[in-house]
Write an enzyme that holds these catalytic residues in place. Structure first.
Site, PDB file in Angstrom:
ATOM      1  N   SER A  36       0.792  -1.229   0.000  1.00  0.00           N
ATOM      2  CA  SER A  36       0.000   0.000   0.000  1.00  0.00           C
ATOM      3  C   SER A  36       0.824   1.279   0.000  1.00  0.00           C
ATOM      4  O   SER A  36       0.321   2.328  -0.419  1.00  0.00           O
ATOM      5  CB  SER A  36      -0.934   0.000   1.212  1.00  0.00           C
ATOM      6  OG  SER A  36      -0.192  -0.001   2.419  1.00  0.00           O
ATOM      7  N   HIS A  64      -5.850  -3.901   0.010  1.00  0.00           N
ATOM      8  CA  HIS A  64      -5.797  -2.819  -0.983  1.00  0.00           C
ATOM      9  C   HIS A  64      -6.089  -3.317  -2.392  1.00  0.00           C
ATOM     10  O   HIS A  64      -5.660  -2.711  -3.374  1.00  0.00           O
ATOM     11  CB  HIS A  64      -4.437  -2.120  -0.923  1.00  0.00           C
ATOM     12  CG  HIS A  64      -4.246  -1.339   0.349  1.00  0.00           C
ATOM     13  ND1 HIS A  64      -3.717  -1.917   1.485  1.00  0.00           N
ATOM     14  CD2 HIS A  64      -4.543  -0.062   0.674  1.00  0.00           C
ATOM     15  CE1 HIS A  64      -3.683  -1.007   2.454  1.00  0.00           C
ATOM     16  NE2 HIS A  64      -4.175   0.111   1.995  1.00  0.00           N
ATOM     17  N   LYS A  95     -12.078  -0.464   3.290  1.00  0.00           N
ATOM     18  CA  LYS A  95     -11.449   0.319   2.228  1.00  0.00           C
ATOM     19  C   LYS A  95     -12.386   0.390   1.027  1.00  0.00           C
ATOM     20  O   LYS A  95     -13.367   1.117   1.056  1.00  0.00           O
ATOM     21  CB  LYS A  95     -10.064  -0.245   1.909  1.00  0.00           C
ATOM     22  CG  LYS A  95      -9.077  -0.015   3.082  1.00  0.00           C
ATOM     23  CD  LYS A  95      -7.685  -0.443   2.762  1.00  0.00           C
ATOM     24  CE  LYS A  95      -6.707   0.042   3.823  1.00  0.00           C
ATOM     25  NZ  LYS A  95      -6.979  -0.440   5.177  1.00  0.00           N
TER      26      LYS A  95
END
Length: 251
Positions: A36, A64, A95
């Protein structure tokens, strides 16, 4: 358990470390699907080749990547074409799926049963609130439906391409590729902090990262593009970067 560390994304070093661990009864390889801080995608196909050669188990943290990476948003395993070769996937609802809390682990029924009976983070945690579960289920429905998924993914990647191209054309040094995380490399920690402050004053919220979060002299501003951003907003962000970058003599 013994621990053997291999260099980031270095498949040859992974092979060497697994050779050192050949005496171990169970060998588990852990990797991020996407790193990330750099926006780099792990070479999962090559990692799978090495893992299988050493009869090991592969664990991927896909925080991610879940929800948008790969043709149907199923993450780094789909992106690399190895969904059926990854034994365990750990990811988050916080996320791309839009939640503020919670996560999950997926794998074979036998492995999941083992975790349900032996995993301390599972045994000693409270269940998620029903509202979080409901929101996560709705997000997964959006990702799973081609009609709702496609325009979002098209918008996300268009935003990422526009930002990366304009920033490169302006002379900024960028890290990563093929991802919506686009780090703007600055090197100096104070410079990254100052640039983030000046960007915020122009209505653009970005965060500077420096040591020990990233290596020394590798300070950066990590930009994360979203399907929710409009093209006008992306252009405003780039215009602001160019204005601040010139003022601070970055470009």
């Amino acid at each position: 358990a013994q621990r053997f560390r291999y260099a980031n994304g270095d498949v040859a070093d992974l092979d060497a470390q697994l050779e050192k661990a050949k005496h171990c009864r169970v060998k588990l390889v852990a990797t991020d699907g996407v790193f990330s801080m750099d926006g780099n995608i792990a070479p999962l196909k090559e990692i799978c080749d090495v893992v299988e050669r050493h009869n090991a188990v592969l664990f991927v943290d896909d925080a991610h990547a879940t929800g948008f990476l790969g043709p149907t948003g199923r993450g780094s395993g789909e992106y690399a074409g190895v969904l059926d070769r990854v034994h365990l996937v750990n990811s988050t609802l916080g996320k791309a799926l839009g939640g503020a809390a919670g996560g999950y682990t997926t794998g074979s029924p036998l492995l999941i049963s083992l975790l349900r009976n032996t995993s301390r983070p599972y045994l000693f945690s409270n269940t998620l609130p029903p509202s979080v579960v409901g929101a996560a289920a709705a997000a997964l429905e959006i990702v799973s439906n081609e009609q709702t998924r496609t325009p979002l993914l098209d918008s996300l990647w268009a935003n990422a391409r526009l930002f990366r191209q304009r920033m490169q054309d302006a002379g900024f040094v960028l890290a990563g590729k093929d991802h919506a995380i686009i780090p703007v490399m600055l090197g100096d920690a104070r410079l990254a902090s100052r640039m983030a402050e000046m960007m915020l004053a122009r209505g653009v919220y970005v965060v500077g990262f420096s040591y020990p979060v990233v290596p020394k002299d590798k300070a950066r501003i990590r930009v994360q593009l979203s399907a929710a951003h409009t093209l006008d907003q992306v252009n405003h962000a780039v215009d602001s970067f160019i204005e601040v970058g010139r003022e601070l003599k970055v470009i």
